[in-house]
Design a protein around this motif. Structure first.
Motif, mmCIF file in Angstrom:
data_model
loop_
_atom_site.group_PDB
_atom_site.id
_atom_site.type_symbol
_atom_site.label_atom_id
_atom_site.label_comp_id
_atom_site.label_asym_id
_atom_site.label_seq_id
_atom_site.Cartn_x
_atom_site.Cartn_y
_atom_site.Cartn_z
ATOM 1 N N GLY A 1 31.061 27.302 -2.736
ATOM 2 C CA GLY A 1 32.331 27.584 -1.730
ATOM 3 C C GLY A 1 32.593 26.308 -0.619
ATOM 4 O O GLY A 1 33.565 25.755 -0.650
ATOM 5 N N GLN B 1 34.176 23.370 -2.189
ATOM 6 C CA GLN B 1 35.503 23.676 -2.532
ATOM 7 C C GLN B 1 36.410 23.648 -1.344
ATOM 8 O O GLN B 1 37.437 22.846 -1.048
ATOM 9 C CB GLN B 1 35.998 24.878 -3.276
ATOM 10 C CG GLN B 1 35.322 24.936 -4.546
ATOM 11 C CD GLN B 1 35.413 26.288 -5.256
ATOM 12 O OE1 GLN B 1 36.261 26.955 -5.343
ATOM 13 N NE2 GLN B 1 34.340 26.894 -5.529
ATOM 14 N N ASN B 2 35.819 23.975 -0.130
ATOM 15 C CA ASN B 2 36.708 24.078 1.077
ATOM 16 C C ASN B 2 35.549 24.477 2.302
ATOM 17 O O ASN B 2 35.291 25.705 2.554
ATOM 18 C CB ASN B 2 37.462 25.319 0.962
ATOM 19 C CG ASN B 2 38.772 24.998 2.179
ATOM 20 O OD1 ASN B 2 38.376 24.685 3.305
ATOM 21 N ND2 ASN B 2 39.904 25.544 1.893
ATOM 22 N N GLN C 1 36.032 24.308 5.303
ATOM 23 C CA GLN C 1 36.714 25.064 6.443
ATOM 24 C C GLN C 1 36.595 26.616 6.203
ATOM 25 O O GLN C 1 36.278 27.337 7.073
ATOM 26 C CB GLN C 1 38.257 24.743 6.429
ATOM 27 C CG GLN C 1 39.057 25.582 7.419
ATOM 28 C CD GLN C 1 39.422 24.483 8.704
ATOM 29 O OE1 GLN C 1 38.357 24.045 9.357
ATOM 30 N NE2 GLN C 1 40.632 24.575 9.205
ATOM 31 N N ARG C 2 36.886 26.947 4.873
ATOM 32 C CA ARG C 2 36.645 28.292 4.522
ATOM 33 C C ARG C 2 35.421 28.837 4.852
ATOM 34 O O ARG C 2 35.296 29.816 5.489
ATOM 35 C CB ARG C 2 36.965 28.426 3.060
ATOM 36 C CG ARG C 2 36.912 29.612 2.351
ATOM 37 C CD ARG C 2 37.289 31.088 3.022
ATOM 38 N NE ARG C 2 38.740 30.991 3.449
ATOM 39 C CZ ARG C 2 39.184 31.898 4.430
ATOM 40 N NH1 ARG C 2 38.311 32.387 5.447
ATOM 41 N NH2 ARG C 2 40.358 32.000 4.763
ATOM 42 N N THR D 1 34.906 29.297 8.540
ATOM 43 C CA THR D 1 35.491 30.476 9.043
ATOM 44 C C THR D 1 35.083 31.771 9.072
ATOM 45 O O THR D 1 35.450 32.670 9.523
ATOM 46 C CB THR D 1 37.151 30.316 8.313
ATOM 47 O OG1 THR D 1 37.437 28.956 8.663
ATOM 48 C CG2 THR D 1 37.751 31.240 9.299
ATOM 49 N N VAL D 2 34.160 31.867 7.578
ATOM 50 C CA VAL D 2 33.639 33.195 7.421
ATOM 51 C C VAL D 2 32.317 33.251 8.150
ATOM 52 O O VAL D 2 31.309 33.933 8.037
ATOM 53 C CB VAL D 2 33.494 33.602 6.130
ATOM 54 C CG1 VAL D 2 34.710 33.657 5.436
ATOM 55 C CG2 VAL D 2 32.451 32.600 5.242
ATOM 56 N N ARG E 1 40.050 34.670 11.344
ATOM 57 C CA ARG E 1 41.138 33.937 11.210
ATOM 58 C C ARG E 1 41.699 33.772 10.081
ATOM 59 O O ARG E 1 40.977 33.891 8.698
ATOM 60 C CB ARG E 1 40.840 32.652 11.791
ATOM 61 C CG ARG E 1 41.993 31.528 11.629
ATOM 62 C CD ARG E 1 41.518 30.171 11.970
ATOM 63 N NE ARG E 1 42.725 29.442 12.095
ATOM 64 C CZ ARG E 1 42.586 27.810 11.910
ATOM 65 N NH1 ARG E 1 41.725 27.481 11.862
ATOM 66 N NH2 ARG E 1 43.978 27.331 12.161
ATOM 67 N N PHE F 1 44.991 31.218 7.863
ATOM 68 C CA PHE F 1 45.494 29.921 8.153
ATOM 69 C C PHE F 1 47.055 29.869 7.535
ATOM 70 O O PHE F 1 47.391 30.718 6.656
ATOM 71 C CB PHE F 1 44.720 28.883 7.141
ATOM 72 C CG PHE F 1 43.212 28.751 7.677
ATOM 73 C CD1 PHE F 1 43.118 27.756 8.652
ATOM 74 C CD2 PHE F 1 42.154 29.350 7.192
ATOM 75 C CE1 PHE F 1 41.698 27.388 8.988
ATOM 76 C CE2 PHE F 1 40.992 29.197 7.618
ATOM 77 C CZ PHE F 1 40.691 28.183 8.451
ATOM 78 N N SER G 1 47.064 27.925 3.190
ATOM 79 C CA SER G 1 45.803 28.811 2.754
ATOM 80 C C SER G 1 44.621 27.576 2.546
ATOM 81 O O SER G 1 44.554 26.523 2.310
ATOM 82 C CB SER G 1 46.020 29.121 1.280
ATOM 83 O OG SER G 1 47.068 30.088 1.254
ATOM 84 N N GLU G 2 43.417 28.205 3.279
ATOM 85 C CA GLU G 2 42.185 27.375 3.032
ATOM 86 C C GLU G 2 41.298 28.450 2.245
ATOM 87 O O GLU G 2 40.686 29.159 3.090
ATOM 88 C CB GLU G 2 41.711 27.222 4.402
ATOM 89 C CG GLU G 2 42.239 26.299 5.484
ATOM 90 C CD GLU G 2 42.137 24.810 5.200
ATOM 91 O OE1 GLU G 2 41.350 24.567 4.112
ATOM 92 O OE2 GLU G 2 42.712 24.049 5.762
ATOM 93 N N LEU G 3 41.234 28.180 0.936
ATOM 94 C CA LEU G 3 40.666 29.139 0.155
ATOM 95 C C LEU G 3 39.901 28.364 -0.939
ATOM 96 O O LEU G 3 40.182 27.189 -1.192
ATOM 97 C CB LEU G 3 41.563 30.218 -0.655
ATOM 98 C CG LEU G 3 42.318 31.193 0.126
ATOM 99 C CD1 LEU G 3 43.568 31.580 -0.451
ATOM 100 C CD2 LEU G 3 41.280 32.331 0.763
ATOM 101 N N ALA G 4 38.817 28.873 -1.331
ATOM 102 C CA ALA G 4 37.943 28.173 -2.687
ATOM 103 C C ALA G 4 38.817 28.142 -3.642
ATOM 104 O O ALA G 4 38.777 29.130 -4.397
ATOM 105 C CB ALA G 4 36.596 28.841 -2.618
ATOM 106 N N GLU H 1 43.745 35.556 1.997
ATOM 107 C CA GLU H 1 43.445 35.323 3.215
ATOM 108 C C GLU H 1 42.955 36.390 4.318
ATOM 109 O O GLU H 1 42.273 36.434 4.843
ATOM 110 C CB GLU H 1 44.442 34.390 4.070
ATOM 111 C CG GLU H 1 44.494 32.818 3.362
ATOM 112 C CD GLU H 1 43.944 31.793 4.139
ATOM 113 O OE1 GLU H 1 43.643 32.174 5.481
ATOM 114 O OE2 GLU H 1 43.847 30.450 3.694
ATOM 115 N N VAL I 1 40.070 38.422 3.135
ATOM 116 C CA VAL I 1 38.899 37.574 3.486
ATOM 117 C C VAL I 1 38.524 38.004 4.999
ATOM 118 O O VAL I 1 37.540 38.325 5.400
ATOM 119 C CB VAL I 1 38.859 36.130 3.351
ATOM 120 C CG1 VAL I 1 37.348 35.236 3.719
ATOM 121 C CG2 VAL I 1 39.000 35.856 1.812
#
Lengths: 327, 250
Positions: A203, A206-207, A209-210, A213-214, B84, B86, B89-92, B158, B161
């Motif tokens: 993860g 890939q991102n 930031q994501r 954020t979790v 939060r 976004f 989208s800030e996703l994998a 989002e 999550v």
């Protein structure tokens, strides 16, 4: 197209089969060649964890490969000459026991990977590549300029190190050791890929930031991956040195880092067996094309170019269906 | 204010000569949806980035649940209870819907440094993830790869999550953007219920949604909060009409 899992089994069986056939036909050279492919594959499996899953393009993995090699060289050379490594503050003697050497190689290379990771993970992209390259080169020049262990000439070990219950000088038995280690490590990496750590690490690639954020810290995840990655490549280095019964600064050179990366690209980035297929192909090409011309790297370059342009998933990507990591 | 979940006190942030946040004071109270509106370039994104922890304010203080989080990292704030979503989208993207949400569930529970047990067989995480997916209405797309989702579905993801984090406050940056009318309506009624679980600081351009949902609205113009108050108060506020609504509602 066949599934990736099935393809992997075939690759593993082909390698095992090649060594066994060579053994039956009494072709020790072929066994040694296969062993070399297995050991290089192991080095690639290590890098693939950082590069494929972590997205950390390290051009300095020769540092760990070389450290593993020198762990073997230093310990075995002291055992060979019956001189202790150090006497104060406590006595450390050399050894020619493979398991001990492996342990030292793993500890040394993971410590080194931890430190290099700690410093270089502050950067990313091209800078990360350059910083890891710089660390690799530092160790390379250090090994050249350290006369105690052969300097530029390297170190020769006359007898292969021992493994309890086996005759390691018998090519097929040494192959067996290396193959078993490769399979064990691949199993471990496969478990890791599907573990919570694997989910978070992939993860973060890939991102980032994501993941942040979790509430997870990408830096820690990547540092852990880089450390494990270095440990695996270090173990491969120790085996490689034992295969050749020789270590030299070449193991630390940036060309070595590049070659390990080439295995991964040829076979398939982030594929479990990518480095295995890549290393096997590399050895085959080196053997066949190397016999035709000293400049066989030209052909390797063309093949690499084709893979990058037309088969982004490497050989495995072209031949097998993509397997999803988390199902 | 004792019931404020999030307290932003006199925050300023400059980029060179540009004052992106100019002495901003804002609070979000339990049970409310506090909308943050303002024209493009008003400094909404900069403010959100400071609340989330991506940027640090030059001066001022941010309190989350009575804790000073001004210098905390993104991850630390998330662990404290900031959920939060976004604007972009800030996703994998290579992960499935379920995998993305599992990542959230993992972040909430902790234990990312377990190397051996298959994460997808972790019943506890799986249950959390699947119930969050169901709540936003993505159940039938659970095993779809995120890059194949529509814009609106990514938005829902989002939110899913963020739900797994069981946050004490939601920070939502334009959750309606790119959604069709149908999707916006569904999300609006979903957020309406969600405020009972945790308050929401909502940045949104969709004025229908803002007026339908918000308990209070703050208007940001040139980095300054020019007005804070109820929907009616903001609608009838002269300065706001001139600065912002005037362009649309004239």
């Amino acid at each position: 197209m066949i599934s990736e899992r099935f393809f992997n089994y075939i690759v593993a069986l082909l390698i095992l089969g090649t060594a066994l056939v060579a053994w039956v036909m009494d072709e020790p050279f072929l066994i040694t060649l296969t062993t070399k492919a297995v050991i290089l594959a192991l080095a690639g499996v290590g890098l693939n964890l950082a590069l494929g899953q972590g997205g950390l393009i390290s051009l300095g993995h020769a540092a760990f490969f070389g450290l593993g090699g020198y762990a073997m060289g230093v310990l075995a050379s002291h055992a060979q000459t019956f001189t202790p490594l150090m006497e104060a503050p406590f006595l450390i003697v050399g050894t020619n026991s493979m398991p001990v050497i492996w342990l030292v190689a793993i500890v040394a290379s993971s410590l080194c990977a931890f430190v290099i990771g700690l410093l270089s993970l502050r950067t990313s992209g091209v800078y990360f590549i350059m910083v890891t390259l710089a660390f690799g080169q530092m160790l390379y020049y250090f090994s050249i300029s350290w006369p105690a262990y052969g300097g530029e000439d390297g170190l020769s070990i006359y007898v292969r190190n021992s493994f309890p219950g086996l005759n390691t000088l018998d090519p097929i038995q040494f192959f067996g050791i290396c193959f078993a280690i490769l399979m064990l490590v691949i199993y471990g990496v496969s478990r890791l890929t599907h573990s919570p750590f694997g989910l978070a690490l992939n993860g973060a690639r890939q991102n980032a930031q994501r993941v942040h954020t979790v509430g997870l810290n990408p830096f820690k995840l990547q540092l852990a991956a880089f450390t494990i990655s270095g440990a695996i490549t270090g173990l491969a280095g120790a085996l490689f040195a034992d295969l050749n019964r020789f270590v030299s600064p070449t193991m630390f050179s940036w060309q070595t880092s590049g070659e390990i990366m080439i295995f991964i690209i040829l076979g398939g980035v982030a594929r479990l067996y990518g480095p295995v297929v890549g290393a096997a192909l590399f050895i085959l090409l080196e053997h066949w094309l190397g016999g035709l011309s000293d400049f066989w790297h030209v052909y390797l370059g063309i093949i690499l170019l084709c893979v990058v342009l037309f088969a982004r998933g490497g050989l495995i990507g072209a031949l097998a269906k993509k397997e999803r990591a988390h199902v | 204010m004792s019931d404020a979940v999030l307290n932003i006190l006199n925050i300023s942030k400059s980029f060179g000569a540009l004052k992106a946040s100019d002495d901003v004071t804002l609070d979000v109270r339990a049970g409310e949806i506090h909308a943050l509106i303002g024209p493009n370039g008003a400094g909404k994104s900069t403010l959100i980035a400071q609340i989330a922890g991506k940027l640090k304010p030059d001066t001022g203080k941010i309190d989350l649940l009575g804790m000073d989080v001004t210098r905390m990292s993104i991850a630390e704030r998330a662990n404290l209870g900031l959920g939060r979503t976004f604007q972009i989208s800030e996703l994998a993207m290579a992960y499935t819907v379920l995998e993305n949400v599992m990542l959230g569930a993992l972040g909430k529970r902790g234990g990312a440094f377990r190397f051996f047990k298959p994460v997808m067989k972790d019943a506890e995480l799986r249950e959390r993830a699947e119930s969050a997916i169901e709540r936003v209405g993505l159940s039938q797309h659970m095993n779809k790869v995120t890059s194949e989702l529509s814009h609106g579905q990514r938005r829902q993801l989002e939110v899913a999550v963020a739900l797994t984090l069981e946050p004490k406050i939601f920070l939502m940056d334009e959750p309606m953007a790119g959604m069709g009318a149908e999707g916006s309506k569904m999300l609006t009624s979903f957020l309406d219920e969600l405020r009972g679980q945790a308050p929401i600081l909502l940045v949104e351009h969709d004025m229908d949604a803002v007026f339908a949902l918000a308990d209070r609205i703050s208007v940001l113009v040139y980095g300054k909060v020019i007005a804070t108050g109820s929907v009616d108060y903001i609608r009838n506020h002269d300065e706001v009409r001139r600065a912002y609504l005037g362009e649309e509602a004239a």
